[in-house]
Scaffold this active site. Structure first.
Site, PDB file in Angstrom:
ATOM      1  CG  HIS A   1      33.082  42.546  49.717  1.00 29.36           C
ATOM      2  ND1 HIS A   1      33.033  43.913  49.725  1.00 29.36           N
ATOM      3  CD2 HIS A   1      32.952  42.189  48.413  1.00 29.36           C
ATOM      4  CE1 HIS A   1      32.875  44.358  48.484  1.00 29.36           C
ATOM      5  NE2 HIS A   1      32.841  43.328  47.674  1.00 29.36           N
TER       6      HIS A   1
ATOM      7  CE  LYS B   1      33.315  27.255  51.509  1.00 30.09           C
ATOM      8  NZ  LYS B   1      32.803  25.886  51.502  1.00 30.09           N
TER       9      LYS B   1
ATOM     10  CE  LYS C   1      34.280  37.203  40.937  1.00 33.24           C
ATOM     11  NZ  LYS C   1      33.004  37.893  40.825  1.00 33.24           N
TER      12      LYS C   1
ATOM     13  CG  LEU D   1      28.987  50.281  40.442  1.00 36.22           C
ATOM     14  CD1 LEU D   1      28.698  48.898  41.012  1.00 36.22           C
ATOM     15  CD2 LEU D   1      30.098  50.948  41.241  1.00 36.22           C
TER      16      LEU D   1
ATOM     17  CG  LEU E   1      31.132  47.525  55.608  1.00 31.24           C
ATOM     18  CD1 LEU E   1      32.036  48.674  56.010  1.00 31.24           C
ATOM     19  CD2 LEU E   1      31.032  46.526  56.753  1.00 31.24           C
TER      20      LEU E   1
HETATM   21  N1  LIG Z   1      30.627  46.592  38.108  1.00 28.84           N
HETATM   22  C1  LIG Z   1      30.523  46.112  39.327  1.00 28.84           C
HETATM   23  O1  LIG Z   1      29.696  45.262  39.619  1.00 28.84           O
HETATM   24  C2  LIG Z   1      31.431  46.607  40.400  1.00 28.84           C
HETATM   25  C3  LIG Z   1      32.351  47.599  40.155  1.00 28.84           C
HETATM   26  N2  LIG Z   1      33.152  48.067  41.163  1.00 28.84           N
HETATM   27  C4  LIG Z   1      34.103  49.143  40.922  1.00 28.84           C
HETATM   28  O2  LIG Z   1      33.392  50.290  40.489  1.00 28.84           O
HETATM   29  C5  LIG Z   1      34.138  51.003  39.522  1.00 28.84           C
HETATM   30  C6  LIG Z   1      33.333  51.092  38.245  1.00 28.84           C
HETATM   31  O3  LIG Z   1      33.009  49.806  37.804  1.00 28.84           O
HETATM   32  P1  LIG Z   1      32.377  49.531  36.367  1.00 28.84           P
HETATM   33  O4  LIG Z   1      31.238  50.436  36.114  1.00 28.84           O
HETATM   34  O5  LIG Z   1      32.199  48.088  36.268  1.00 28.84           O
HETATM   35  O6  LIG Z   1      33.583  49.965  35.427  1.00 28.84           O
HETATM   36  P2  LIG Z   1      33.604  50.177  33.878  1.00 28.84           P
HETATM   37  O7  LIG Z   1      34.751  49.405  33.364  1.00 28.84           O
HETATM   38  O8  LIG Z   1      32.273  49.976  33.268  1.00 28.84           O
HETATM   39  O9  LIG Z   1      34.049  51.703  33.790  1.00 28.84           O
HETATM   40  C7  LIG Z   1      33.197  52.795  34.089  1.00 28.84           C
HETATM   41  C8  LIG Z   1      33.415  53.882  33.060  1.00 28.84           C
HETATM   42  O10 LIG Z   1      34.753  54.360  33.160  1.00 28.84           O
HETATM   43  C9  LIG Z   1      35.252  54.666  31.862  1.00 28.84           C
HETATM   44  N3  LIG Z   1      36.457  53.861  31.649  1.00 28.84           N
HETATM   45  C10 LIG Z   1      36.570  52.533  31.574  1.00 28.84           C
HETATM   46  N4  LIG Z   1      37.840  52.164  31.389  1.00 28.84           N
HETATM   47  C11 LIG Z   1      38.560  53.286  31.330  1.00 28.84           C
HETATM   48  C12 LIG Z   1      39.940  53.565  31.174  1.00 28.84           C
HETATM   49  N5  LIG Z   1      40.837  52.594  31.038  1.00 28.84           N
HETATM   50  N6  LIG Z   1      40.335  54.836  31.186  1.00 28.84           N
HETATM   51  C13 LIG Z   1      39.442  55.816  31.340  1.00 28.84           C
HETATM   52  N7  LIG Z   1      38.126  55.617  31.496  1.00 28.84           N
HETATM   53  C14 LIG Z   1      37.691  54.372  31.500  1.00 28.84           C
HETATM   54  C15 LIG Z   1      34.183  54.302  30.856  1.00 28.84           C
HETATM   55  O11 LIG Z   1      33.454  55.481  30.546  1.00 28.84           O
HETATM   56  P3  LIG Z   1      33.790  56.401  29.281  1.00 28.84           P
HETATM   57  O12 LIG Z   1      34.530  55.575  28.287  1.00 28.84           O
HETATM   58  O13 LIG Z   1      32.443  56.856  28.809  1.00 28.84           O
HETATM   59  O14 LIG Z   1      34.590  57.499  29.847  1.00 28.84           O
HETATM   60  C16 LIG Z   1      33.282  53.376  31.635  1.00 28.84           C
HETATM   61  O15 LIG Z   1      31.940  53.469  31.203  1.00 28.84           O
HETATM   62  C17 LIG Z   1      35.456  50.240  39.362  1.00 28.84           C
HETATM   63  O16 LIG Z   1      36.386  50.814  40.235  1.00 28.84           O
HETATM   64  C18 LIG Z   1      35.090  48.837  39.825  1.00 28.84           C
HETATM   65  O17 LIG Z   1      36.202  48.158  40.298  1.00 28.84           O
HETATM   66  C19 LIG Z   1      33.026  47.604  42.440  1.00 28.84           C
HETATM   67  C20 LIG Z   1      32.123  46.624  42.752  1.00 28.84           C
HETATM   68  C21 LIG Z   1      31.287  46.009  41.760  1.00 28.84           C
HETATM   69  O1  LIG Z   2      32.702  43.829  44.949  1.00 28.91           O
HETATM   70  C1  LIG Z   2      32.320  42.890  44.293  1.00 28.91           C
HETATM   71  O2  LIG Z   2      31.124  42.334  44.602  1.00 28.91           O
HETATM   72  C2  LIG Z   2      30.429  41.550  43.664  1.00 28.91           C
HETATM   73  C3  LIG Z   2      29.378  40.783  44.457  1.00 28.91           C
HETATM   74  O3  LIG Z   2      28.488  41.681  45.042  1.00 28.91           O
HETATM   75  P1  LIG Z   2      27.019  41.206  45.413  1.00 28.91           P
HETATM   76  O4  LIG Z   2      26.441  42.355  46.140  1.00 28.91           O
HETATM   77  O5  LIG Z   2      26.337  40.918  44.115  1.00 28.91           O
HETATM   78  O6  LIG Z   2      27.155  39.980  46.227  1.00 28.91           O
HETATM   79  C4  LIG Z   2      31.336  40.610  42.929  1.00 28.91           C
HETATM   80  O7  LIG Z   2      30.622  39.965  41.899  1.00 28.91           O
HETATM   81  C5  LIG Z   2      32.487  41.392  42.321  1.00 28.91           C
HETATM   82  O8  LIG Z   2      33.414  40.495  41.738  1.00 28.91           O
HETATM   83  C6  LIG Z   2      33.194  42.205  43.358  1.00 28.91           C
HETATM   84  O9  LIG Z   2      34.094  43.109  42.724  1.00 28.91           O
END
Ligand SMILES: NC(=O)C1=CN([C@@H]2O[C@H](COP(=O)(O)OP(=O)(O)OC[C@H]3O[C@@H](n4cnc5c(N)ncnc54)[C@H](OP(=O)(O)O)[C@@H]3O)[C@@H](O)[C@H]2O)C=CC1
Ligand SMILES: O=C1O[C@H](COP(=O)(O)O)[C@@H](O)[C@H](O)[C@H]1O
Length: 584
Positions: free
Chosen positions: A333, A426, A429, A109, A273
Site C-alpha cells: 500500500h 510509518k 497497528k 473479505l 490504489l
Molecule cells: N480480510 C481482510 O480484511 C483482508 C483480506 N485480504 C486477503 O484476502 C484474502 C481473503 O481474506 P479473508 O476473507 O480474510 O480470508 P479467510 O481466512 O476468511 O478465508 C476465506 C475463505 O477461504 C477458505 N479458507 C480459509 N483458510 C483456508 C485454508 N487453509 N485452506 C483452504 N481454504 C481456506 C475458507 O472458506 P471455506 O472453508 O468455506 O472453503 C474461508 O472462508 C486473503 O488472501 C487475505 O490475505 C486482503 C486485505 C484485507
Molecule cells: O490490506 C490490508 O489493509 C487493511 C486496512 O485497510 P483499510 O482500507 O481499512 O485501511 C489492514 O487492516 C490489513 O491488515 C491489511 O492486510
C-alpha cells in the site's frame, strides 16, 4: 436508446467520438449505412451509454465488449474474439453475460467488502444487464443461505433511495452458490455447468475473485482456467494480496499463475490504489500548475506516508504473524502510493504508461537497510478499567513472536528529481488513532523576512501539504498567515479542502472502483508483475536480515503513538513526523 438518460444524442455522439476510439472506428464503419438511427442506437447501447457515461471511459472500453488485447494462455483459455461482434449491453436477447465468481465466498473479505461492493455497483447501474454472481467455497451452503449471509452486510450506502430494498432483492436473486474444493477440477467443471446454464449460450465474460489464502491461489487458478474459463469471452482473475512473502516466493507465484493465465488476465489488487485520495494524487500533481514546479528535491524536504490503525490484529493474528506490518502495509500500500507520488509524468493515462513510470521509480530506489528501519510490537496496556491485549496474547500468535506490528522506514530514490529526499514511511497497528495520509514537508523559506515571528524553530513555519486518505478525506496546505489586526502577528492556518464539506456525497469504497475497473479491463490501478518484482527487491534483503538476526521489535503500549525509535529515525534525517506536531 433506452440506456441514454439525461443526455441529448448529440452529446452522447460527440462524447463517444471524442473519447472512445472503439466507438470511433465502429461509427466510421457504419456511418454510411442506410439505417443510421438504428445503427446509432446499437452503437450507444454497445458502449453502455448510461447516466454515468461521461465519467467512465478511461480505457475507452465499453462494458461487455470483449477486449481485443486480452491474450489468453493455455488451450482452455483460447480466446476467440468474435469477428465483427458487437455485443449490446442492456439487451436481454443479444447482450453478453458477465459471470463473477467469488472464490472464498464464506470468508471475511467476501462478506465485508466484495459482495457489498458488487451490490453498490449494481445499485448504481454500473453492472451490465446480464450478470450473475457465484459464491464458491468448501462450506456447504444453499443459494438461499448465501443470500441470507450476504444480505446482512449489504447496505444502501449511497443515498438511501426508496427502492433500495427492491434493488437488494433483485441483486440477491442474481447470487448463487457452489460448494467445492479449491483443488478439484471436477468441482470447477460443475461450476462451469452452472455458469453455462445461467449464461444461456450467449457471449460470456468471466471474472474470478480469489478471496482466499494465498497458498491455494495456484490450485484455484489451475482448476478455474482449465475447467471454468469462458469459451467465447474474456476470463480475468483478481488476485488478493499477499503476493508472496519475498522476492523468490512472489516470482514463483507469478511463474505458476502464468502457466494458466496471461499477465493481462491477472488483476493483482492493492485496494489502496482504489481509494479516492490516492486516485486523486495524479490529478492533483498533473493538472495543477502550482504544484508541478514544487514537486522535487528543490522544494520538498521530506515526504511522509503514514498508516495507523487503532486496533490490533484481533482475529487475523494467524495470517498476520506470517507476514508482519512491513509485508502487510509497507511493501504494497505505502510503496504504491510512493511510486504514484514520485513518478515522472506518464506519456498518457493508459495503464501501461502509468505502470511504466511507477516501475522506474521503484527500480531507482535504494534497497532498504537495517539502519533505515525501526520495528515495534504492541504490548498490553490498561487504561482505567479497560485493558488492551498484547499482540502475543492473541491465541493464534506463537508465543514469543518477534513479528513487527509497527515499522518506520526511510527510503530514498536515487534519481535527479528526488536525490537526498527522505521518503519516510510509518505503519502500525494498535496505535492511538486510525488514519492514512501523505504529508509533504516543504523546505524553509530562504532568508525569511518574518523569521523573527517564528522564533528559532523554523520547522514550525514550513509549509506542509497533507492528503488525508482516510478517515474524513481532505487535502490541506499549511501556510503562514497574518493574524488580522494592527500588529504583525503570524500564525499557522490551513487552506482546507474537506471532502465532506465540498462534495457532500458518499465516496465509493475502493473495492467498487477496482471491481468495476477489472470488469472494464482497466489495469491502471492493478499491480503489474515487474512492479511487484521491483517492490520485493527493495524489501527482501531487509526482511531476511530482520528474520535471520531475530531482531527484537521495540515494545509500545497498545493505543500509544508507537515506539520512540521512530522519532530518532526521523531526526536522523533532520525532519519530524508531521502527524505528531502540535498543529497536525
Ligand atoms: N480480510 C481482510 O480484511 C483482508 C483480506 N485480504 C486477503 O484476502 C484474502 C481473503 O481474506 P479473508 O476473507 O480474510 O480470508 P479467510 O481466512 O476468511 O478465508 C476465506 C475463505 O477461504 C477458505 N479458507 C480459509 N483458510 C483456508 C485454508 N487453509 N485452506 C483452504 N481454504 C481456506 C475458507 O472458506 P471455506 O472453508 O468455506 O472453503 C474461508 O472462508 C486473503 O488472501 C487475505 O490475505 C486482503 C486485505 C484485507
Ligand atoms: O490490506 C490490508 O489493509 C487493511 C486496512 O485497510 P483499510 O482500507 O481499512 O485501511 C489492514 O487492516 C490489513 O491488515 C491489511 O492486510
Amino acid at each position: 436508446m433506452a440506456t441514454i438518460v439525461g443526455f441529448s444524442s448529440t452529446n452522447v455522439m460527440s462524447y463517444a467520438l471524442n473519447n472512445d476510439p472503439e466507438f470511433h472506428s465502429k461509427f466510421n464503419a457504419v456511418k454510411g449505412s442506410k439505417n443510421s438511427s438504428l445503427l446509432f442506437s446499437c452503437i450507444c447501447l454497445g458502449s453502455r451509454v448510461s447516466n454515468h457515461f461521461q465519467l467512465r471511459s478511461s480505457n475507452g472500453q465499453p462494458l461487455n465488449v470483449v477486449s481485443s488485447h486480452d491474450g489468453l494462455a493455455g488451450s482452455s483459455l483460447t480466446h476467440q474474439p468474435i469477428e465483427g461482434s458487437f455485443p449490446l449491453a442492456g439487451s436481454e436477447s443479444t447482450g453478453s453475460n458477465l459471470s463473477i465468481t467469488v472464490v472464498g465466498a464464506s470468508g471475511d473479505l467476501a462478506k465485508k467488502k466484495i459482495f457489498p461492493a458488487l451490490f453498490a455497483l449494481y445499485y448504481e447501474d454500473w453492472l451490465p444487464e446480464n450478470f450473475v454472481v457465484f459464491g464458491y467455497a468448501r462450506t456447504k451452503m444453499t443459494d438461499e443461505e448465501l443470500r441470507n449471509m450476504i444480505s446482512r452486510t449489504l447496505t444502501c450506502r449511497i443515498d438511501k433511495r426508496e427502492n433500495c430494498e427492491d434493488k437488494m432483492d433483485q441483486f440477491l436473486k442474481r447470487c448463487f452458490y457452489h460448494s467445492g474444493l479449491y483443488d478439484s477440477e471436477d468441482h470447477f467443471s460443475d461450476l462451469d455447468c452452472k455458469l453455462r446454464e445461467k449464461e444461456g449460450g450467449k457471449l460470456s465474460n468471466r471474472l474470478f475473485y480469489l478471496s482466499i489464502p494465498p497458498n491455494i491461489f495456484v490450485d484455484v487458478v489451475r482448476c478455474a482456467s482449465l475447467k471454468a474459463s469462458s469459451k467465447n469471452g474474456w476470463t480475468r482473475v483478481i488476485v488478493e494480496k499477499p503476493f508472496g512473502r519475498d522476492f523468490e516466493s512472489s516470482s514463483n507465484l507469478t511463474r505458476c499463475l502464468k502457466q494458466y493465465l496471461k499477465e493481462d488476465q491477472i488483476f493483482r489488487i492493492d485496494h489502496y490504489l482504489g481509494k479516492e485520495l490516492v486516485e486523486n494524487l495524479s490529478v492533483l500533481r498533473f493538472s495543477n500548475l502550482v504544484f508541478m514546479p514544487l514537486w522535487s528535491r528543490d522544494y520538498i524536504r521530506s515526504v511522509q506516508l503514514i498508516f495507523s490503525e487503532d486496533f490490533g490484529t484481533e482475529g487475523r493474528g494467524g495470517y498476520f504473524d506470517n507476514y508482519g506490518i512491513i509485508r502487510d502495509i509497507m511493501q504494497n500500500h505505502l510503496l504504491q502510493i510512493l511510486a504514484l507520488f514520485a513518478m515522472e509524468t506518464p506519456v498518457s493515462l493508459d495503464a501501461e504508461d502509468i505502470r511504466n513510470e511507477k516501475v522506474k521509480v521503484l527500480r531507482s530506489m535504494r534497497p532498504l537497510q537495517l539502519e533505515d528501519v525501526v520495528i515495534g510490537q504492541y504490548k498490553g496496556h490498561s487504561k482505567g478499567s479497560k485493558s488492551y491485549p498484547a499482540y502475543t496474547d492473541d491465541p493464534t500468535v506463537p508465543n514469543g513472536s518477534l513479528t513487527p506490528t509497527f515499522a518506520a522506514a526511510a527510503l530514498f530514490i536515487n534519481n535527479a528529481r528526488w536525490d537526498g529526499v527522505p521518503f519516510l514511511m510509518k505503519a502500525g497497528k494498535a496505535l492511538h488513532t486510525k488514519r492514512a495520509e501523505i504529508r509533504v514537508q516543504f523546505r524553509h523559506v530562504p532568508g525569511n523576512l518574518y523569521k523573527r515571528n517564528f522564533g528559532t524553530d523554523l520547522d514550525k513555519a514550513t509549509n506542509e501539504l497533507v492528503l488525508r486518505v482516510q478517515p474524513d478525506e481532505a487535502i490541506y496546505l499549511k501556510i503562514n498567515n497574518k493574524v488580522p489586526g494592527l500588529g504583525m502577528r503570524l500564525d499557522r492556518s490551513d487552506l482546507n479542502l474537506l471532502y465532506r464539506a465540498r462534495y457532500p456525497r458518499e465516496i465509493p469504497d475502493a473495492y467498487e472502483r477496482l471491481l468495476l475497473d477489472s470488469i472494464e479491463g482497466e489495469r491502471r490501478l492493478f499491480i503489474r508483475s515487474d512492479e511487484l518484482d521491483a517492490a520485493w527487491a527493495l524489501f527482501t534483503p531487509l526482511l531476511k536480515e530482520i528474520e535471520n538476526k531475530k531482531i527484537a521489535p521495540e515494545l509500545y503500549p497498545y493505543g500509544s503513538r508507537g515506539p520512540v525509535g521512530a522519532h530518532y529515525l526521523a531526526a536522523k534525517h533532520n525532519v519530524r513526523w508531521g502527524d505528531l506536531s502540535t498543529d497536525e
